[in-house]
Structure formats: C-alpha cells, structure tokens
Design a protein around this motif. Structure first.
Motif, PDB file in Angstrom:
ATOM      1  N   ALA A  54       0.857  -1.189   0.000  1.00  0.00           N
ATOM      2  CA  ALA A  54       0.000   0.000   0.000  1.00  0.00           C
ATOM      3  C   ALA A  54       0.888   1.232   0.000  1.00  0.00           C
ATOM      4  CB  ALA A  54      -0.930   0.022   1.201  1.00  0.00           C
ATOM      5  N   GLY A  55       0.465   2.230  -0.760  1.00  0.00           N
ATOM      6  CA  GLY A  55       1.226   3.463  -0.826  1.00  0.00           C
ATOM      7  C   GLY A  55       0.974   4.340   0.385  1.00  0.00           C
ATOM      8  N   ALA A  56       1.595   5.490   0.375  1.00  0.00           N
ATOM      9  CA  ALA A  56       1.436   6.430   1.482  1.00  0.00           C
ATOM     10  C   ALA A  56      -0.010   6.870   1.648  1.00  0.00           C
ATOM     11  CB  ALA A  56       2.338   7.637   1.259  1.00  0.00           C
ATOM     12  N   ASP A  57      -0.799   6.804   0.550  1.00  0.00           N
ATOM     13  CA  ASP A  57      -2.209   7.197   0.624  1.00  0.00           C
ATOM     14  C   ASP A  57      -3.119   6.077   1.122  1.00  0.00           C
ATOM     15  OD1 ASP A  57      -2.123   5.490  -1.517  1.00  0.00           O
ATOM     16  OD2 ASP A  57      -3.030   6.878  -2.959  1.00  0.00           O
ATOM     17  N   GLY A  58      -2.538   4.901   1.392  1.00  0.00           N
ATOM     18  CA  GLY A  58      -3.314   3.781   1.897  1.00  0.00           C
ATOM     19  C   GLY A  58      -3.953   2.916   0.839  1.00  0.00           C
ATOM     20  N   GLN A  59      -3.865   3.290  -0.438  1.00  0.00           N
ATOM     21  CA  GLN A  59      -4.470   2.503  -1.514  1.00  0.00           C
ATOM     22  C   GLN A  59      -3.664   1.215  -1.725  1.00  0.00           C
ATOM     23  OE1 GLN A  59      -7.293   3.009  -3.386  1.00  0.00           O
ATOM     24  NE2 GLN A  59      -6.871   0.979  -4.219  1.00  0.00           N
ATOM     25  N   PRO A  60      -4.285   0.044  -1.563  1.00  0.00           N
ATOM     26  CA  PRO A  60      -3.535  -1.204  -1.734  1.00  0.00           C
ATOM     27  C   PRO A  60      -3.347  -1.569  -3.198  1.00  0.00           C
ATOM     28  CG  PRO A  60      -5.800  -1.697  -1.175  1.00  0.00           C
ATOM     29  CD  PRO A  60      -5.670  -0.195  -1.127  1.00  0.00           C
ATOM     30  N   SER A  61      -2.328  -2.370  -3.462  1.00  0.00           N
ATOM     31  CA  SER A  61      -2.124  -2.961  -4.781  1.00  0.00           C
ATOM     32  C   SER A  61      -1.589  -4.372  -4.581  1.00  0.00           C
ATOM     33  CB  SER A  61      -1.152  -2.127  -5.628  1.00  0.00           C
ATOM     34  OG  SER A  61       0.124  -2.067  -5.029  1.00  0.00           O
ATOM     35  N   VAL A  62      -1.815  -5.227  -5.572  1.00  0.00           N
ATOM     36  CA  VAL A  62      -1.499  -6.639  -5.404  1.00  0.00           C
ATOM     37  C   VAL A  62      -0.967  -7.199  -6.713  1.00  0.00           C
ATOM     38  CG1 VAL A  62      -3.842  -7.388  -5.987  1.00  0.00           C
ATOM     39  CG2 VAL A  62      -2.422  -8.831  -4.508  1.00  0.00           C
ATOM     40  N   ARG A  63      -0.077  -8.197  -6.598  1.00  0.00           N
ATOM     41  CA  ARG A  63       0.476  -8.877  -7.763  1.00  0.00           C
ATOM     42  C   ARG A  63       1.104 -10.201  -7.304  1.00  0.00           C
ATOM     43  NH1 ARG A  63       2.038  -5.217  -4.701  1.00  0.00           N
ATOM     44  NH2 ARG A  63       2.096  -3.567  -6.257  1.00  0.00           N
ATOM     45  N   THR A  64       1.400 -11.081  -8.249  1.00  0.00           N
ATOM     46  CA  THR A  64       2.063 -12.344  -7.942  1.00  0.00           C
ATOM     47  C   THR A  64       3.525 -12.254  -8.355  1.00  0.00           C
ATOM     48  OG1 THR A  64       0.008 -13.579  -8.311  1.00  0.00           O
ATOM     49  CG2 THR A  64       2.058 -14.834  -8.332  1.00  0.00           C
ATOM     50  N   TYR A  78      12.737 -10.255  -5.728  1.00  0.00           N
ATOM     51  CA  TYR A  78      13.484  -9.201  -6.424  1.00  0.00           C
ATOM     52  C   TYR A  78      12.573  -8.443  -7.376  1.00  0.00           C
ATOM     53  CZ  TYR A  78      17.589 -11.400  -4.459  1.00  0.00           C
ATOM     54  OH  TYR A  78      18.514 -11.891  -3.569  1.00  0.00           O
ATOM     55  N   THR A  79      12.877  -7.159  -7.551  1.00  0.00           N
ATOM     56  CA  THR A  79      12.058  -6.316  -8.408  1.00  0.00           C
ATOM     57  C   THR A  79      12.796  -5.036  -8.756  1.00  0.00           C
ATOM     58  OG1 THR A  79       9.841  -5.349  -8.639  1.00  0.00           O
ATOM     59  CG2 THR A  79      10.931  -5.059  -6.519  1.00  0.00           C
ATOM     60  N   ASN A  80      12.201  -4.259  -9.621  1.00  0.00           N
ATOM     61  CA  ASN A  80      12.685  -2.917  -9.938  1.00  0.00           C
ATOM     62  C   ASN A  80      12.299  -1.986  -8.789  1.00  0.00           C
ATOM     63  OD1 ASN A  80      12.673  -0.175 -11.075  1.00  0.00           O
ATOM     64  ND2 ASN A  80      12.944  -1.157 -13.067  1.00  0.00           N
ATOM     65  N   TYR A  81      13.268  -1.268  -8.243  1.00  0.00           N
ATOM     66  CA  TYR A  81      12.964  -0.366  -7.129  1.00  0.00           C
ATOM     67  C   TYR A  81      11.933   0.700  -7.524  1.00  0.00           C
ATOM     68  CZ  TYR A  81      17.215  -2.117  -4.769  1.00  0.00           C
ATOM     69  OH  TYR A  81      18.174  -2.897  -4.166  1.00  0.00           O
ATOM     70  N   GLY A  82      11.893   1.046  -8.807  1.00  0.00           N
ATOM     71  CA  GLY A  82      10.967   2.062  -9.273  1.00  0.00           C
ATOM     72  C   GLY A  82       9.602   1.541  -9.643  1.00  0.00           C
ATOM     73  N   SER A  83       9.382   0.227  -9.518  1.00  0.00           N
ATOM     74  CA  SER A  83       8.065  -0.349  -9.796  1.00  0.00           C
ATOM     75  C   SER A  83       7.066   0.122  -8.745  1.00  0.00           C
ATOM     76  CB  SER A  83       8.146  -1.876  -9.780  1.00  0.00           C
ATOM     77  OG  SER A  83       8.438  -2.331  -8.463  1.00  0.00           O
ATOM     78  N   ARG A  84       5.803  -0.166  -8.995  1.00  0.00           N
ATOM     79  CA  ARG A  84       4.792   0.252  -8.026  1.00  0.00           C
ATOM     80  C   ARG A  84       5.052  -0.379  -6.655  1.00  0.00           C
ATOM     81  NH1 ARG A  84      -1.830   0.504  -8.591  1.00  0.00           N
ATOM     82  NH2 ARG A  84      -2.199   1.208  -6.453  1.00  0.00           N
ATOM     83  N   LYS A  85       5.339  -1.688  -6.644  1.00  0.00           N
ATOM     84  CA  LYS A  85       5.573  -2.336  -5.355  1.00  0.00           C
ATOM     85  C   LYS A  85       6.833  -1.809  -4.689  1.00  0.00           C
ATOM     86  CE  LYS A  85       7.275  -6.541  -7.682  1.00  0.00           C
ATOM     87  NZ  LYS A  85       6.862  -6.057  -9.034  1.00  0.00           N
ATOM     88  N   GLY A  86       7.871  -1.510  -5.504  1.00  0.00           N
ATOM     89  CA  GLY A  86       9.094  -0.989  -4.931  1.00  0.00           C
ATOM     90  C   GLY A  86       8.904   0.368  -4.278  1.00  0.00           C
ATOM     91  N   THR A  87       8.254   1.271  -4.987  1.00  0.00           N
ATOM     92  CA  THR A  87       8.040   2.609  -4.427  1.00  0.00           C
ATOM     93  C   THR A  87       7.099   2.555  -3.229  1.00  0.00           C
ATOM     94  OG1 THR A  87       6.272   3.028  -6.047  1.00  0.00           O
ATOM     95  CG2 THR A  87       8.490   3.760  -6.623  1.00  0.00           C
ATOM     96  N   GLU A  88       6.105   1.654  -3.270  1.00  0.00           N
ATOM     97  CA  GLU A  88       5.191   1.551  -2.140  1.00  0.00           C
ATOM     98  C   GLU A  88       5.876   0.965  -0.912  1.00  0.00           C
ATOM     99  OE1 GLU A  88       0.852   1.379  -4.360  1.00  0.00           O
ATOM    100  OE2 GLU A  88       1.682  -0.476  -3.571  1.00  0.00           O
ATOM    101  N   MET A  89       6.721  -0.041  -1.106  1.00  0.00           N
ATOM    102  CA  MET A  89       7.418  -0.614   0.044  1.00  0.00           C
ATOM    103  C   MET A  89       8.409   0.373   0.649  1.00  0.00           C
ATOM    104  SD  MET A  89       8.016  -4.666  -0.823  1.00  0.00           S
ATOM    105  CE  MET A  89       8.747  -4.377  -2.446  1.00  0.00           C
ATOM    106  N   ASP A  90       9.017   1.202  -0.195  1.00  0.00           N
ATOM    107  CA  ASP A  90       9.933   2.213   0.331  1.00  0.00           C
ATOM    108  C   ASP A  90       9.183   3.273   1.132  1.00  0.00           C
ATOM    109  OD1 ASP A  90      12.106   0.925  -0.756  1.00  0.00           O
ATOM    110  OD2 ASP A  90      12.201   2.185  -2.555  1.00  0.00           O
ATOM    111  N   ALA A  91       7.945   3.559   0.730  1.00  0.00           N
ATOM    112  CA  ALA A  91       7.148   4.560   1.441  1.00  0.00           C
ATOM    113  C   ALA A  91       6.433   3.970   2.650  1.00  0.00           C
ATOM    114  CB  ALA A  91       6.116   5.182   0.488  1.00  0.00           C
TER     115      ALA A  91
END
Length: 216
Positions: A54-64, A78-91
């Motif tokens: 989930a991002g800083a706004d609380g909106q969840p996202s999901v993937r396999t 492993y993933t791209n740090y700039g992917s949605r999951k990467g940026t959300e986990m960093d935030a």
C-alpha cells in the motif's frame, strides 16, 4: 454475463487437519515443512506468492511474484525499485504475502515489514539469472507506461546487441531484492464443512512466538 453458477462452485476439503501439537517452534521452520510438501506434491510454481503493498495514501495494490529465498530472517524476492511495489514498500514497509497451494487445500498468509537486501546479495542472485532475464531487468521500466510492445522489444534487442550471450551484464542500480521480515504467519488447512484449521504465529517479543487458533 455470468455463464456459470459461480455461487455453486465449492470444494469439500477432506484433508487431515492441523493441530497445535504438530507445529514447529518457529514459523519459518513450519513454512519449510509445508513448502517441501508443496514441492513434493507437484504444485505448479510452489514459490509463487501474492504480494500486497500500500502506498502512502493507503491505496492497496497486489500482484504475484516468485519467492527467491527464505530463512529465519524472512522471505526474499526481487524487483525494480521504481516499480509500483518498490516505491510503495519504500514509502510504507508493511506488506502481506499469500502462498495459495490450492491442490493441497493449504494457504500460508504472512504480514511483515519490507527492507532492501544488501547489494552483494542482489548481485549474487542477479548473476544466477538466465541471460535473457538479466537483459529484461534493464529493458523494462517496470510499472511505467510504454507506447507499444514494439518499443519494449526494441529496447531488449538493443541490449542483446550490447551484451551478447556470454558477456557479463552489469547489475542494474535500480533493481534489487526485498526481504519481508514476518510479524505474523498463518497456516491455513482446509477442512470439511468449512471448519478450516487456522493457526497463526505472532511475534511475542524479540526472542519468541505465540500461536493462536483462529476461527474459520
């Protein structure tokens, strides 16, 4: 619109149950047992796991994604740090994982905190990947829009010419691993009449875990 009776689709679980006396003392040891069962039984891609962020706004996202390692410290992928999951986990490092081993009537549900793995660990894994997957990590600006499939494939072609088979591909600085350190780990075993077994480990303190049974 709905060609089949979705509401009537159900499976009766007849597998043996899961009792507290059978559990390992550590959740990762119990996971290791169940993961071995999934591999032995021929579950397709037993290391496939659903990752929810989930991002800083609380909106969840999901993937396999695919699990690439685990030990008592947690689960690594492993993933791209700039992917949605990467940026959300960093935030927001709070993450949930789900291993859906349907043929066994089992699930493992994890909640935990994400942190990046070290660059040495990332590099070691990256070099173990097939050559094409290494190039793919460079070619894709993961989660960002692209004008066409052709554009993506052209990037890959250009990279293949630059780094032919047998030539080392550098580790992308924008790509790496995350480890999910578990806070709770639930082992779900399907049972007859929907009276499933749900046993959850929860971190009690820095040195131990407590186990509780959840109603299905």
């Amino acid at each position: 619109m709905q060609p089949q009776d979705v509401a009537a689709m159900r499976r009766q679980y007849l597998a043996a149950g899961l009792d507290e006396s059978e559990l390992a003392g550590e959740p990762m040891d119990q996971f290791d047992r169940w993961f071995a069962d999934a591999v032995k039984s021929g579950v397709d891609e037993p290391n496939a796991m659903v990752v929810t962020t989930a991002g800083a706004d609380g909106q969840p996202s999901v993937r396999t994604v695919l699990l690439k390692g685990y030990d008592r410290r947690g689960f690594v992928f492993y993933t791209n740090y700039g992917s949605r999951k990467g940026t959300e986990m960093d935030a927001n490092p709070r993450v949930a994982l789900l291993f859906p081993w349907h043929p066994l009537g089992r699930q493992v549900i994890v909640t935990g905190l994400a942190e990046r793995v070290g660059r040495d660990e990332t590099a070691a894994y990256f070099r173990s990947r097939p050559h094409g997957s290494q190039l793919g990590a460079w070619a894709s600006e993961q989660s960002r829009p692209v004008a066409s499939r052709a554009e993506l494939e052209q990037r890959y072609t250009d990279l293949a010419a630059r780094y032919p088979e047998g030539e080392g591909v550098p580790v992308p600085p924008f790509w790496g691993g995350y480890r999910i350190a578990p806070l709770t780990v639930e082992f779900w075993q399907g049972r007859e009449n929907r009276l499933h077994d749900r046993l959850r480990y929860e971190a009690a303190d820095a040195t131990g875990w407590r186990v509780e049974r959840l109603q299905p």
